[in-house]
Design an enzyme around this catalytic site. Structure first.
Site, short mmCIF file in Angstrom:
data_model
loop_
_atom_site.label_atom_id
_atom_site.label_comp_id
_atom_site.label_asym_id
_atom_site.label_seq_id
_atom_site.Cartn_x
_atom_site.Cartn_y
_atom_site.Cartn_z
N ASP A 86 2.18 6.24 5.42
CA ASP A 86 0.90 5.56 5.57
C ASP A 86 0.89 4.70 6.83
OD1 ASP A 86 -1.72 4.71 4.32
OD2 ASP A 86 -0.75 2.75 4.41
N ASN A 141 4.37 -0.12 5.87
CA ASN A 141 3.81 -1.13 6.77
C ASN A 141 3.79 -2.52 6.16
OD1 ASN A 141 0.68 -2.39 7.24
ND2 ASN A 141 2.02 -2.25 9.00
N HIS A 142 3.51 -2.59 4.86
CA HIS A 142 3.33 -3.89 4.21
C HIS A 142 3.73 -3.80 2.74
CE1 HIS A 142 -0.55 -1.68 3.71
NE2 HIS A 142 -0.36 -2.05 2.46
N ARG A 170 4.44 11.29 3.04
CA ARG A 170 3.25 11.03 3.83
C ARG A 170 3.35 9.56 4.19
NH1 ARG A 170 -1.23 7.29 3.45
NH2 ARG A 170 -3.02 8.19 4.54
N GLU A 180 0.29 9.56 8.96
CA GLU A 180 -1.10 9.16 9.13
C GLU A 180 -1.17 8.38 10.43
OE1 GLU A 180 -4.66 6.61 6.92
OE2 GLU A 180 -2.60 5.90 6.89
#
Length: 569
Positions: free
Chosen positions: A231, A133-134, A229, A273
């Protein structure tokens, strides 16, 4: 070897003949060929706080490798590694500066490969946390994006010439975070950050960013990991300029990620997630299961704690039913606690207040106006309730996940900031610093006081005690492995004739398993209808392991917070 039950062979033949036009609902309720992750026991750990091998106060890959024997005896199928890439550690590793590296404090690339080889030798799979995401604001990409607005890296992030009107909406950390758009002096623009202001979001509308993400996936798969996984999945695929609070999403990105992963390793898994509603799960799994193979079930987790607080399983039962439908090859990952807070945001205000009152009554136990920042053992307190809760977890229709230290009942350190309270070093024995490190100063303080100090709660002592929580968890894992019907079978919640009791039944390949749990602290009786249990004779799996007839309408008593699993062929 994969087994194809007769009904699935028939379905496959019908599809091949083009004569089968099933509805979407039908496709999502039929259980497909078992995948390796359907019943996997997943163990989450942070290399940094697990075991220090060189005495510098920080855990490392060599230390983790030394402890693989422990994880093997615990019955772990999959290790989920918290982020281990280079980081300034502003967000405990979730602010990365290099997607391709190993943080120097945790070891070298060779150390990582040695760990991977040792894990494979023991038959343990490894998935890694991937924060797409970042990046950290200290990443070279963001530095170049700020230094030159004509650089290709500038378009890798999300910018706005003017501050959006909803910059104070969609906060992940309310009470700590005040906005999602921050002004940058160098560019005279605002950049978007769903999380902290030192974690600028990447722009997945930019094709080069998508290719970067694909390259990172390929890189680590070639290093041998068995999956990821992912995020904060909803925030990877959102379009911030369509609104901070309720943005639109690019679900096609998940489809392309899945294709990328399968092109390298068809058996690798994407575990997402994604705290989503029942209606949204099909978008993240994909209607035909062509996106994420697994997702954490946050919704069930929240109603589990509400049901525990009320001593009434009705809300939990409803939550499980709401999330029954999913693609045939997809699976839920269930958990009690993780590395973050107990997120209660989907409960009503009154429901959340009850859970706070029961399990986190002090203000320093609560966080972000929605959650509880405690470990499970001090939160539930009652040993019987703790064991019943773990029995519930392992009896849920999905893959069980636990966080390191939960298997021994580790406590929390509420003097640490935010979520760090539940991220203290693993407690191995009674020696200095709990056997985690020989250094006098550790990466985070070891809990050395109170009822949950390492002198009272540690692996060594519990390994030697057949009545310990650790021994109990090991036994649960063994039973679960012997009964794949839990993760693979058709399931049904039965009427137990008592509102304090939850009974769930599994049917798979002629086998039947029923797990019964008492949510009340007082002894309760239950009874099951003969028709519901198909007239079978059952054997206890937990406790005395005696043969019983649980379907004759007679009353069977469970202790306060008691439970029992029964099996029949």
């Amino acid at each position: 070897m994969r087994l194809y039950p007769e009904r699935y062979i028939i379905i496959i033949l019908m599809i091949c003949l083009g004569s089968c036009k099933q509805s979407t609902e039908k496709q999502e309720t039929v259980k497909a060929v078992p995948e390796w992750y359907s019943n996997a026991f997943i163990y989450n750990l942070d290399v940094e706080t697990f075991k220090d091998s060189n005495g510098d106060g920080t855990g490392d890959f060599n230390g983790l490798t030394q402890k693989l024997g422990y994880l093997d005896t615990l019955g772990v199928d999959v290790i989920w590694l918290a982020p281990f890439q280079p980081t300034p550690n502003g967000d405990d590793g979730y602010d990365e500066t290099d997607y391709y590296g190993i943080d120097k404090n945790l070891g070298t690339a060779a150390d990582f490969q040695n760990f991977m080889a040792a894990a494979k030798k023991k038959g343990i799979k490894v998935i890694m946390d991937l924060v797409l995401n970042h990046t950290s604001s200290g990443h070279d990409w963001f530095k170049m994006a700020r230094a030159d607005t004509t650089s290709k890296y500038h378009s890798w992030y999300v910018w706005s010439d003017k501050k959006p009107g909803d910059a104070d909406k969609g906060l992940v950390f309310p009470g700590v975070q005040t906005e999602t758009w921050t002004f940058d002096e160098a560019t005279k623009k605002y950049y978007f950050h769903r999380f902290y202001d030192f974690e600028p979001d990447l722009n997945y509308e930019e094709p080069q960013v998508r290719e970067m993400a694909a390259d990172v996936l390929r890189y680590w798969l070639k290093k041998g990991v068995d999956g990821f996984r992912l995020d904060a999945v909803p925030f990877i695929i959102d379009l911030p300029k369509t609104g901070s609070a309720n943005p639109k999403h690019m679900f096609d990105l998940l489809t392309s990620m899945r294709k990328t992963v399968q092109s390298i390793n068809p058996n690798a898994v994407l575990l997402g997630e994604a705290n989503v509603t029942a209606e949204e799960n099909k978008d993240f799994f994909g209607t035909n299961g062509n996106r994420l193979q697994m997702m954490f079930n946050f919704y069930v987790n929240q109603y589990l704690f509400y049901s525990l607080a009320r001593e009434d399983p009705e809300s939990l039962k409803k939550a499980l039913e709401e999330f029954r439908l999913k693609p045939a090859t997809s699976q839920w990952a269930f958990f009690l606690r993780n590395h973050d807070e107990v997120d209660l945001a989907r409960l009503t205000k009154s429901q959340r207040s009850l859970v706070f009152k029961k399990f986190g009554p002090e203000s320093n136990m609560q966080i972000y106006d929605r959650g509880i920042r405690r470990r499970l053992a001090p939160m539930l307190a009652d040993p019987a309730l703790i064991r019943m809760s773990y029995s519930l977890l392992f009896s849920f229709p999905g893959a069980p996940v636990i966080r390191y230290g939960e298997e021994i009942g580790m406590g929390d350190d509420l003097t640490l900031q935010e979520r760090l309270s539940v991220r203290t070093p693993m407690q191995w024995d009674r020696s200095a610093n709990s056997g985690f490190s020989t250094d006098s100063i550790t990466v985070r303080p070891v809990i050395g006081y109170g009822d949950y100090s390492f002198q009272k709660v540690n692996v060594a002592d519990e390994s030697a005690d057949k009545n310990s929580l650790l021994s109990f968890i090991k036994n649960l894992v063994e039973i679960r492995k012997l009964h794949p019907e839990i993760g693979l079978g058709e399931w049904k919640i039965l009427d137990a004739g008592n509102s304090n009791i939850m009974a769930i039944q599994y049917l798979f390949k002629g086998k039947q398993l029923i797990a019964v749990h008492n949510f009340s602290k007082s002894p309760q009786q239950f009874s099951l209808e003969e028709k519901a249990v198909q007239g079978a004779d059952f054997t206890e799996l937990t406790g005395g392991k005696k043969q019983v007839n649980i379907g004759n309408g007679g009353k069977i008593q469970l202790n306060g917070y008691g439970f029992q699993w029964y099996t029949a062929k």
